[in-house]
Structures are given as C-alpha cells and as structure tokens.
Design a protein around this motif. Structure first.
Motif, PDB file in Angstrom:
ATOM      1  N   TRP A   1      20.040  63.493 111.683  1.00 23.78           N
ATOM      2  CA  TRP A   1      21.484  63.303 111.746  1.00 23.78           C
ATOM      3  C   TRP A   1      21.884  62.492 112.969  1.00 23.78           C
ATOM      4  N   GLY A   2      21.153  62.663 114.073  1.00 24.11           N
ATOM      5  CA  GLY A   2      21.411  61.842 115.259  1.00 24.11           C
ATOM      6  C   GLY A   2      21.153  60.367 114.973  1.00 24.11           C
ATOM      7  N   PHE A   3      20.032  60.082 114.297  1.00 20.63           N
ATOM      8  CA  PHE A   3      19.745  58.701 113.910  1.00 20.63           C
ATOM      9  C   PHE A   3      20.818  58.176 112.958  1.00 20.63           C
ATOM     10  N   ALA A   4      21.252  58.995 112.028  1.00 14.73           N
ATOM     11  CA  ALA A   4      22.286  58.577 111.079  1.00 14.73           C
ATOM     12  C   ALA A   4      23.570  58.196 111.807  1.00 14.73           C
ATOM     13  N   GLY A   5      23.935  58.973 112.801  1.00 13.90           N
ATOM     14  CA  GLY A   5      25.133  58.661 113.586  1.00 13.90           C
ATOM     15  C   GLY A   5      24.991  57.352 114.338  1.00 13.90           C
ATOM     16  N   ARG A   6      23.825  57.156 114.944  1.00 11.21           N
ATOM     17  CA  ARG A   6      23.587  55.903 115.669  1.00 11.21           C
ATOM     18  C   ARG A   6      23.580  54.709 114.721  1.00 11.21           C
ATOM     19  N   LEU A   7      23.000  54.887 113.538  1.00  8.25           N
ATOM     20  CA  LEU A   7      23.000  53.806 112.551  1.00  8.25           C
ATOM     21  C   LEU A   7      24.417  53.513 112.054  1.00  8.25           C
ATOM     22  N   ALA A   8      25.238  54.543 111.910  1.00 11.62           N
ATOM     23  CA  ALA A   8      26.631  54.338 111.490  1.00 11.62           C
ATOM     24  C   ALA A   8      27.383  53.521 112.536  1.00 11.62           C
TER      25      ALA A   8
ATOM     26  N   SER B   1      24.729  43.881 120.308  1.00  6.84           N
ATOM     27  CA  SER B   1      24.760  45.348 120.359  1.00  6.84           C
ATOM     28  C   SER B   1      24.074  46.013 119.185  1.00  6.84           C
ATOM     29  N   ALA B   2      24.347  45.545 117.975  1.00  8.82           N
ATOM     30  CA  ALA B   2      23.769  46.186 116.792  1.00  8.82           C
ATOM     31  C   ALA B   2      22.260  46.029 116.770  1.00  8.82           C
ATOM     32  N   SER B   3      21.760  44.831 117.040  1.00  2.00           N
ATOM     33  CA  SER B   3      20.308  44.625 117.023  1.00  2.00           C
ATOM     34  C   SER B   3      19.633  45.413 118.134  1.00  2.00           C
ATOM     35  N   GLN B   4      20.280  45.520 119.288  1.00  2.67           N
ATOM     36  CA  GLN B   4      19.722  46.331 120.369  1.00  2.67           C
ATOM     37  C   GLN B   4      19.668  47.800 119.966  1.00  2.67           C
ATOM     38  N   SER B   5      20.688  48.271 119.274  1.00  2.00           N
ATOM     39  CA  SER B   5      20.698  49.664 118.798  1.00  2.00           C
ATOM     40  C   SER B   5      19.558  49.914 117.829  1.00  2.00           C
ATOM     41  N   VAL B   6      19.359  49.004 116.894  1.00  2.00           N
ATOM     42  CA  VAL B   6      18.277  49.151 115.918  1.00  2.00           C
ATOM     43  C   VAL B   6      16.922  49.112 116.620  1.00  2.00           C
TER      44      VAL B   6
END
Length: 72
Positions: free
Chosen positions: A25-32, A51-56
């Motif tokens: 669920w933590g990963f799901a939140g970060r992916l959202a 930002s998005a690519s760094q998050s991934v």
C-alpha cells in the motif's frame, strides 16, 4: 489454500502478511503521487520534469535492489 493465497509470497521476501500489505500500500501511494506528477507534467511540461522518473527509480531501488529475499 489460504496459506498459498495469503502467506506464500510474503514469506519469500521475509515479511508477514500485514508487513507485506503495508509495504504494498505504501508503494501504491507513492505510485499514485508519481502518476499525478506525470498527469500534471503532461498538461504543464515545465512542472515535474524529473520528479516522476526519480520517484519510480527510488521505488525500483527499494522494491527490487534492496528487497529481502528468503534464501530457502
């Protein structure tokens, strides 16, 4: 049957069912959040340029590179 459905996979990464649930669920939140940044970036290309690519990349590092795999 229930063992296989709920416990087999979490055990392969040395987690309990609830530890695995929390991490997933933590990963799901970060992916959202990353998805939202991609959405905004599509509308306003000057925003969230990396930002998005760094998050991934960070999630990949946590999920794949540093996971605790059961050697058994």
């Amino acid at each position: 049957m229930l063992q296989r459905v709920f416990l087999e996979h979490p055990a392969t990464v040395n987690e309990t069912y609830f530890e695995h649930l929390g991490r997933a669920w933590g990963f799901a939140g970060r992916l959202a959040i990353a998805a939202f940044m991609c959405f905004v970036h599509g509308l306003l290309p000057c925003c969230f340029t990396t930002s998005a690519s760094q998050s991934v990349n960070r999630l990949h590092e946590i999920m794949v590179t540093h996971r605790r795999v059961n050697a058994d």
